[in-house]
Design an enzyme around this catalytic site. Structure first.
Site, PDB file in Angstrom:
ATOM      1  N   HIS A   1     -37.833   0.447  -9.052  1.00 57.04           N
ATOM      2  CA  HIS A   1     -37.059   1.327  -8.168  1.00 57.04           C
ATOM      3  C   HIS A   1     -35.759   1.784  -8.821  1.00 57.04           C
ATOM      4  O   HIS A   1     -35.177   2.796  -8.411  1.00 57.04           O
ATOM      5  CB  HIS A   1     -36.809   0.671  -6.801  1.00 57.04           C
ATOM      6  CG  HIS A   1     -35.831  -0.445  -6.767  1.00 57.04           C
ATOM      7  ND1 HIS A   1     -36.195  -1.766  -6.818  1.00 57.04           N
ATOM      8  CD2 HIS A   1     -34.477  -0.443  -6.651  1.00 57.04           C
ATOM      9  CE1 HIS A   1     -35.120  -2.524  -6.722  1.00 57.04           C
ATOM     10  NE2 HIS A   1     -34.065  -1.747  -6.628  1.00 57.04           N
TER      11      HIS A   1
ATOM     12  N   ASP B   1     -42.109  -5.023  -9.451  1.00 58.57           N
ATOM     13  CA  ASP B   1     -40.975  -4.099  -9.470  1.00 58.57           C
ATOM     14  C   ASP B   1     -40.272  -4.109 -10.831  1.00 58.57           C
ATOM     15  O   ASP B   1     -39.222  -4.731 -11.003  1.00 58.57           O
ATOM     16  CB  ASP B   1     -40.001  -4.477  -8.353  1.00 58.57           C
ATOM     17  CG  ASP B   1     -39.042  -3.356  -7.997  1.00 58.57           C
ATOM     18  OD1 ASP B   1     -38.920  -2.409  -8.798  1.00 58.57           O
ATOM     19  OD2 ASP B   1     -38.416  -3.420  -6.933  1.00 58.57           O
TER      20      ASP B   1
ATOM     21  N   SER C   1     -30.129  -5.189  -8.473  1.00 61.50           N
ATOM     22  CA  SER C   1     -31.500  -4.800  -8.797  1.00 61.50           C
ATOM     23  C   SER C   1     -31.654  -4.619 -10.302  1.00 61.50           C
ATOM     24  O   SER C   1     -30.879  -3.899 -10.925  1.00 61.50           O
ATOM     25  CB  SER C   1     -31.859  -3.496  -8.084  1.00 61.50           C
ATOM     26  OG  SER C   1     -31.929  -3.688  -6.698  1.00 61.50           O
TER      27      SER C   1
END
Length: 706
Positions: free
Chosen positions: A83, A220, A642
């Site tokens: 992402h 991810d 992230s």
């Protein structure tokens, strides 16, 4: 013996609360360092962070101003989340080459794809400059004078940095809301190329259904490479650039971890506000989260509908949708957790203690008297403006992309890059879709504005007087007569100065005037009182070590690999809800048992590969005999983390952090030791996808696997 027992009890108490905190690299106290060692860290402080020789700090990057990453090879290969790379992947995707849907693998250096405006920052050093900054503030200075003094001294300190090396930049950041200041120095590299991305059904598996939830099976990750000139120095993109050779890169562990193993994350957490007052938290819930959730829900419903009907529009809006939906769900989750955990009640109890403590010695603690009364008054008086501020941002600035483009550029009348901006912006705009969003956002703003004073007067007047209150006719006329709704014509315009009479500019001018005249003009005095409140709490509990809130500077978080031992707000298999890891069986079950859920759909090659279940033996977990997908730790995490590397006690990469859990969504405002978890993608899941699914052997050869 008694002293030894007390020492052990002390360490146990510290360990029980050791997971909370985002600690500044190079500023770890002896107390914090002892906790790290007791939990299982084997690296010395210098191996974590050093300005004299290579350290793990040198392998961590800030990516693009919004995420983190970790360098994993001597040739500048970098892992981050899928992402985090989503926008770059989307920008290279077309209906013919759908890298979002099918993934991407560059089989040679020449096939690696450059990304305009994407950069990385390497952290060089951080220096405490508190005394210099605070010493520059005149005694009795007003808030305006204080702000000016801090700005001037910060500029002087940044001017003293050695900029002889290429790409060096620096910044002074406030910590504890301005009670301390640190100067950080970075080196920036601007040539960052896309190397690998898994299919979206792996990299974004579970979508919004699973976002912020456990158990997770999302792979991810994405892979980029940093490039430099022939001298290994930063350089703008050039075909002559070569792979960057880092000072330090992370080794990758295929050994894994076990329940209770040490784990740490290194990255750039974006923003927390854990010392915020009870009044500030209540304001965040009602004037930020409630508004953001409501407005984005309206916009996302439109985008979801059109994206499912067209592959071209799906690709066009994929990144925008993902970005908007992430904090749409976050807003609901944070409010839910704050209510469930009774965080406001807890804050009020702490604030009552502070009042009582300050009253014990009004001479020494007089500056803490009356803080809460002042905060209550400010937040009460400013509530309507705070509400209108979020409503305006979400409805206009972040609503219609065309209106947003006009707002961002209308004051730049002599912008010689206007044509370039038009081409780049309209590449991801479908005018018919944008018109629907504009209409919905305008109606929603007018319906939810807290007072008629916050309404754009000209727009409302025109709708009522000319179009008899019909929003649809007003918007149809606007888009029919504005060149902003005709991209091909807009690309022929030289600059914004030619468009000052365009109806879209008139709309932008009206909403902007509303913002500056009615919304933006507020005191902001709560910041100073919030800072004093934090100072008072730290002074009252002076034996406790307080870490500073996240502010997108390099931080270390530590904890343990640990399953959830409470009933989570789970999706999917119940038997994995309280497990520390997830497996391919749960991945397939979600897909097979939810045929109508778009978030669990798989492309055929992925489904067949997962169903076959032939994964390389070196990626199989020795304890479970299965391929581990995602796992849990008790590490502290927030937005910006992230893509942060997750490391074991020897500093080897075991995963990439990508999410938190629903039960502890209060985490940005209140960390809960019992509930908080960090969700990471296991590095063995990453390696298996690259190796077993994509056969990306050339990339795997670059890694140092242990």
């Amino acid at each position: 013996m008694k002293k030894l027992t007390l020492l052990l009890l002390s360490l146990l108490c510290l360990s029980a609360h050791a997971d909370e905190g985002m600690w500044v690299m190079g500023n770890l106290s002896a107390k914090t360092d002892s906790i790290l060692r007791s939990l299982g860290l084997e690296l010395s402080p210098d191996e974590l962070y050093s300005t004299e020789h290579p350290s793990l700090n040198d392998a961590i990057v800030q990516l693009g101003g919004f995420c983190s990453g970790v360098v994993v090879s001597p040739d500048g290969l970098m892992f981050t989340n899928h992402h985090c790379g989503f926008d770059a992947i989307q920008n290279h995707s077309t209906t013919k080459h759908d890298y979002l849907k099918n993934g991407f693998y560059a089989k040679s250096f020449e096939e690696e794809l450059p990304n305009e405006d994407l950069y990385v920052l390497f952290h060089i050093k951080t220096v405490d400059v508190t005394d210099l900054i605070l010493g520059a503030i005149p005694e009795g200075a007003s808030p305006e004078m204080e702000e000016a003094a801090v700005s001037i001294m910060s500029s002087r300190l940044m001017e003293m940095v050695d900029y002889s090396g290429k790409g060096i930049q620096s910044e002074v950041n406030a910590f504890y809301k301005g009670s301390r200041y640190f100067l950080s120095v970075y080196q920036r590299y601007d040539d960052v190329r896309l190397v690998y991305a898994p299919p979206q059904c792996l990299g974004k598996y579970g979508g919004e259904t699973d976002n912020w939830m456990w158990p997770r099976q999302t792979c991810d990750f994405s892979v980029f490479r940093i490039y430099a000139d022939k001298n290994n120095a930063p350089a703008k993109y050039s075909k002559d650039n070569v792979p960057y050779h880092p000072r330090k890169y992370a080794h990758v562990s295929t050994k894994g971890y076990s329940d209770g193993s040490y784990a740490m994350t290194l990255g750039y957490p974006g923003s927390t506000d854990r010392y915020l007052s009870s009044y500030g938290i209540e304001s965040t819930m009602r004037t930020t989260n409630d508004v953001r959730y409501q407005v984005r829900g309206v916009k996302l419903a439109i985008l979801d509908e059109v994206m499912k009907k067209s592959d071209a529009i799906r690709i066009m809006y994929a990144s925008k949708y993902a970005s908007s939906s992430n904090y749409w769900k976050f807003s609901l989750g944070q409010n839910t957790a704050l209510d469930n955990l009774k965080v406001i009640d807890e804050k009020q109890q702490l604030e009552a203690k502070l009042n009582a403590w300050a009253a014990e010695d009004t001479v020494a603690r007089g500056r803490y008297i009356g803080i809460l009364d002042s905060l209550k008054t400010i937040y009460t008086d400013e509530r309507a403006k705070l509400y209108a501020y979020t409503l305006w941002i979400e409805s206009f600035y972040s609503g219609s992309d065309i209106l947003g483009f006009a707002l961002r550029n209308m004051l730049r009348s002599n912008d010689d890059k206007f044509k370039e901006k038009v081409a780049k912006t309209y590449r991801d705009i479908d005018v018919a879709t944008d018109k629907r969003v504009f209409l919905a956002m305008l109606k929603n703003y007018i319906e939810h504005a807290p007072d008629t004073a916050f309404l754009p007067r000209r727009i409302v007047g025109e709708i009522d007087s000319i179009w008899s209150g019909d929003y649809n006719l007003y918007v149809e006329n606007l888009y029919a007569n504005s060149v902003f709704a005709r991209p091909d014509e807009l690309k022929q315009v030289y600059s914004m100065s030619e468009l000052m009479e365009d109806p879209m500019i008139e709309v932008a001018s009206d909403v902007l005037s509303t913002f500056f005249e009615k919304i933006r003009n507020r005191s902001n005095n709560e910041e100073e009182f919030e800072r004093l409140l934090g100072d008072g709490i730290r002074a009252m509990n002076h034996d406790h070590e307080y870490y500073p809130d996240a502010n997108f500077t390099m931080r270390l978080s530590y904890g343990l690999c640990k399953p959830i031992d409470f009933a989570p707000g789970t999706t999917g298999l119940k038997e994995e809800a309280t497990s520390m890891i997830t497996t391919p069986r749960s991945f397939l079950n979600k897909h097979e048992q939810n045929p109508d859920n778009y978030d669990y759909r798989l492309i055929d090659p992925v489904y067949k590969w997962m169903k076959r279940g032939k994964f390389s033996q070196r990626y199989i977990d020795k304890q479970t005999g299965q391929l581990p997908l995602c796992f849990l730790t008790t590490n502290d995490i927030t937005g910006g983390n992230s893509g942060s590397g997750m490391f074991d006690g020897r500093g080897r990469l075991i995963g990439l952090a990508f999410d938190g859990n629903w039960e502890a969504m209060s985490g940005d405002l209140k960390f809960d030791n019992a509930l908080q978890r960090c969700i990471g993608v296991d590095i063995r899941w990453v390696l298996s996808v690259m190796d077993d699914y994509s056969h990306a052997k050339r990339l795997l050869k670059e890694l140092t696997l242990e």
